[in-house]
Write an enzyme that holds these catalytic residues in place. Structure first.
Site, short mmCIF file in Angstrom:
data_model
loop_
_atom_site.label_atom_id
_atom_site.label_comp_id
_atom_site.label_asym_id
_atom_site.label_seq_id
_atom_site.Cartn_x
_atom_site.Cartn_y
_atom_site.Cartn_z
N SER A 1 10.99 24.65 17.78
CA SER A 1 11.64 24.96 16.51
C SER A 1 12.44 23.76 16.00
O SER A 1 11.89 22.68 15.84
CB SER A 1 12.50 26.21 16.66
OG SER A 1 12.81 26.77 15.40
N ASP B 1 7.14 30.51 15.08
CA ASP B 1 8.18 29.82 15.84
C ASP B 1 7.97 29.93 17.35
O ASP B 1 7.81 31.01 17.90
CB ASP B 1 9.54 30.43 15.46
CG ASP B 1 10.71 29.57 15.87
OD1 ASP B 1 10.79 29.20 17.05
OD2 ASP B 1 11.54 29.25 15.01
#
Length: 750
Positions: free
Chosen positions: A78, A222
């Protein structure tokens, strides 16, 4: 004997030389071997995700560079992937700090598309509706995410220009990998090959905030959902020592879970927390910045979070210095940033069902053989994105001999029908709820049908059918109906009715139905030029007059028109930069002639404006406009009528501070306007305006347009930018009138 001694000496010298060489070789090779293989252990850096909390990684990197630690491998998830990916590209910590400082994260989260990248139709669309929802089989849907992530993707593409042709992340300045999650299987995916900006975007595609990213047929989100601390993966790369930076949240109590983002982060962290215990044990130097007071979206506190990262790393500075003792001559990297450009030798577009190759190229605004900047590339991608015709826009910059291939993979939006809603109030049309039905690809591949209904005090509709061919000729049909009831101080007849009946105002019921067919195109890649024909029905009646004069206009008009438009304002209502021009010529050729006063005539009008911002909060806007009719003397119901503010202008109605709605009318006018706007808080504005005008019949023939302005007016107001549109309140006055007016305007104008 002598010859034998000579030979012996030569042999002796050779042996000595060989021995010395062997000793030096042994010492040198041992030194290299021990430095690279025994003493020089490889260092891996692991960076977790955490949204804005990931700014702390930058602070840690600063301290690592200060300590002289050489990083050999990087793994991130991320935000950790984004920071780590940029570091692996060759940027140093200070450069990454500058990049994040200059990034507008409000625009990034909103997937902001500059107004200048939108067509005139798209500008109107964005400045009319507060909510847009997919509509299929009489069922409303919701968007898959708030953002497609195109702003982020364009930014990352530009930042990784120097490595745009690298497809193996082990060949970056520092070998790199990041983690994403396959949303269909729930499994983690290690991304160490491919197109770097795409991998970084996938790893940071926070659910519901950013749309999933498709890579090699897999839908990715993610990586923090499955593996927010990829320590094992970095060890597999060859790391002997792990430095880990952990910015993820621990589990929070119910009192802290009062925002949607916090709940989503908590869900993501549920399975991560338990696994972190073992991962921390495997970490040689574990750094946990104290950032519990910040959230994943507090990007405005970036510098504070970076400082927290530095503070946490300084606590283990002695341990870091021990690692750096093995790389005494190491100097932190710094990417040499040069002016970037792309030499587009080819544009590759995947096969599309509903849109032509020419349509896409027209929207991009550049062709093969062009040399473009990344800003031009971003503008083209934004223009494509603004159409709303594509649910995903993926592109790569591939290597060709002496140039680049811009490879586009467009996924067409399956949603062709949308319901849109808006809300508005002004003192002319009063309150209304706007309901819009938009249907794309109704008859042709590039067409759009949009129907607006204004439901409230005064019913209105607006129908627009448009065939969008980009830079080529486009075609359209418009139909609209407007009506209102208002006390006005003009009789559309130079005051003759007022004199005849001894009155000074009229209560009128006004209705207008206008239908247009037109053709238009982009001229010089900036101006919109078009022409068409119009059929209008105009009806004006008043109960103020005696019965036989109740209806004093009820005619059909046929006309031809042409126009030239340019608009680079960054915001319609509170612009900070840009300029605009709008010119229009309309010739009225026929009328059903209810009043028996019609003769053929034409109207030419134009307006231009410019705006500039100073010291970030002070804005100055200047605007001028003028218009006049020419030809035979004719009816005056289509004259210029000035007064009021905040309503959607139709025909030749114009705003004018200081005078009430529809107060001043004539067949010619000239007007100037200056506004000083101060954004004293974000999206909060205080402004002062002054306008001046000369308005009279045959104004430009008489030369009076150069005289001292006959009409003047001023206004002071407060404005607030909201998702519904502007909310404004203005007090307006004129030195020529005994009283002022207070106007309220809520929502986008329609």
């Amino acid at each position: 004997m002598i010859n034998q001694k000579f030979k012996s000496r030569i042999i002796y010298r050779k042996v000595i030389a060989l021995s010395l060489f062997s000793i030096f070789y042994f010492l040198f090779s041992q030194n290299c071997y021990s430095q690279d293989t025994i003493q020089r252990k490889k260092i891996g850096l692991v960076l977790t995700g955490g949204g804005a909390k990931g700014f702390a990684h930058i602070g840690v990197l600063k301290v690592l560079e200060k300590a002289g630690v050489k990083i050999d491998y990087i793994g991130g998830t991320s935000m950790g992937a984004v920071v780590g990916g940029l570091y692996a590209t060759g940027y140093n910590a200070m450069q990454i700090d500058s990049i994040f400082h200059d990034t507008n994260f409000d625009e990034l989260l909103k997937d902001y598309i500059p107004r200048s990248s939108k067509s005139f139709y798209e500008k109107r669309n964005d400045e009319l509706y507060a909510i847009s929802l997919p509509f299929n089989k009489f069922s409303l849907g919701v968007p898959i995410a708030l953002s497609k992530g195109m702003y982020n993707y364009n930014l990352l593409t530009k930042l990784t220009h120097s490595v745009r042709h690298i497809r193996d992340f082990n060949k970056l300045s520092i070998p790199f990998l990041c983690i994403a999650t396959d949303i269909e299987t729930g499994e983690q995916l290690v991304l160490n090959k491919g197109y770097l900006p795409q991998a970084l975007l996938a790893s940071s595609a926070f659910p519901t905030l950013f749309s999933p990213i498709e890579i090699d047929g897999k839908m990715l989100i993610d990586g923090g959902v499955t593996n927010n601390y990829p320590i094992d993966e970095v060890k597999k790369m060859g790391a002997d020592i792990i430095i880990g930076v952990d910015v993820q949240d621990g589990l929070k109590g119910r009192n802290s879970l009062k925002e949607a983002t916090k709940i989503l982060v908590q869900i993501s962290n549920l399975q991560m927390i338990e696994g972190m215990k073992e991962k921390i044990k495997k970490t040689d130097i574990y750094i946990k910045p104290d950032i519990k007071d910040y959230t994943v979206i507090t990007f405005d506190k970036g510098q504070e979070i970076i400082q927290k990262g530095e503070e946490s790393a300084l606590k283990v500075f002695d341990q870091l210095k021990k690692l750096s003792s093995e790389t005494i001559n190491y100097k932190a990297q710094k990417l040499s940033v040069t002016k970037d450009s792309l030499d587009v030798k080819r544009i590759t577009i995947n096969t599309l069902k509903d849109y032509t190759h020419a349509y896409v190229i027209g929207k991009l605004g550049f062709k093969r053989g062009s040399k473009i900047s990344y800003d031009q590339l971003k503008t083209g991608i934004n223009t494509l994105d603004a159409t709303g015709n594509f649910s995903a826009i993926n592109y790569q910059i591939n290597e060709l001999i002496n140039g680049d291939d811009v490879n586009l993979n467009l996924i067409e939006n399956k949603n062709k029908t949308f319901l849109k809603f808006g809300l508005h109030y002004d003192d002319l049309y009063k309150s209304a709820v706007l309901v819009n039905l938009t249907q794309k690809k109704l008859f042709l591949r590039n067409d759009v049908l949009a129907i607006d209904f204004g439901l409230g005090d005064n019913f209105r509709y607006n129908l627009n059918y448009y065939i969008d061919n980009g830079f080529y000729f486009s075609f359209g049909f418009k139909s609209r109906f407007n009506q209102f009831n208002k006390n006005v101080v003009t009789d559309f007849n130079d005051g003759n009715l007022f004199s005849q009946y001894g009155i000074n105002s009229l209560n009128i019921d006004f209705s207008d139905i206008t239908n247009q067919a037109y053709v238009q195109t982009i001229f010089a890649q900036k101006f919109l030029i078009g022409a068409g024909v119009e059929l209008k029905h105009l009806r004006i009646r008043s109960k103020t007059l005696e019965s036989n004069k109740t209806i004093f206009e009820n005619s059909n008009y046929a006309s031809a028109f042409s126009y030239l438009k340019y608009d680079s304002f960054d915001n319609k209502f509170f612009p900070k930069k840009g300029w605009f021009f709008d010119g229009d010529l309309q010739t009225y050729l026929y009328s059903s002639n209810y009043t028996n006063q019609f003769n053929r005539f034409s109207i030419l009008k134009g307006e231009a404006g410019i705006t500039r911002t100073f010291y970030k909060i002070f804005n100055l806007r200047l605007q001028s406009e003028a218009g006049f009719s020419f030809g035979e003397d004719s009816v005056h119901f289509l004259d210029f009528v000035l007064g009021g503010y905040g309503f959607n202008t139709i025909n030749n109605f114009r705003h004018f501070y200081g005078y009430d709605f529809l107060s001043i009318s004539s067949d010619s006018y000239i007007k100037s306007l200056a506004t000083i706007d101060v954004e004293f808080l974000k999206k909060n504005h205080i402004n002062f305006s002054a306008n001046y005008a000369n308005v009279e019949n045959k104004l430009f023939s008489s030369g009076n347009w150069l005289s001292t302005p006959r009409y003047s007016g001023y206004a002071v107001g407060y404005g607030l930018e909201t998702v519904l549109g502007p909310i404004e309140i203005k007090y307006s006055w004129s030195p020529e009138l005994p009283k002022g007016f207070t106007w309220i305007n809520i929502g986008f104008w329609f």
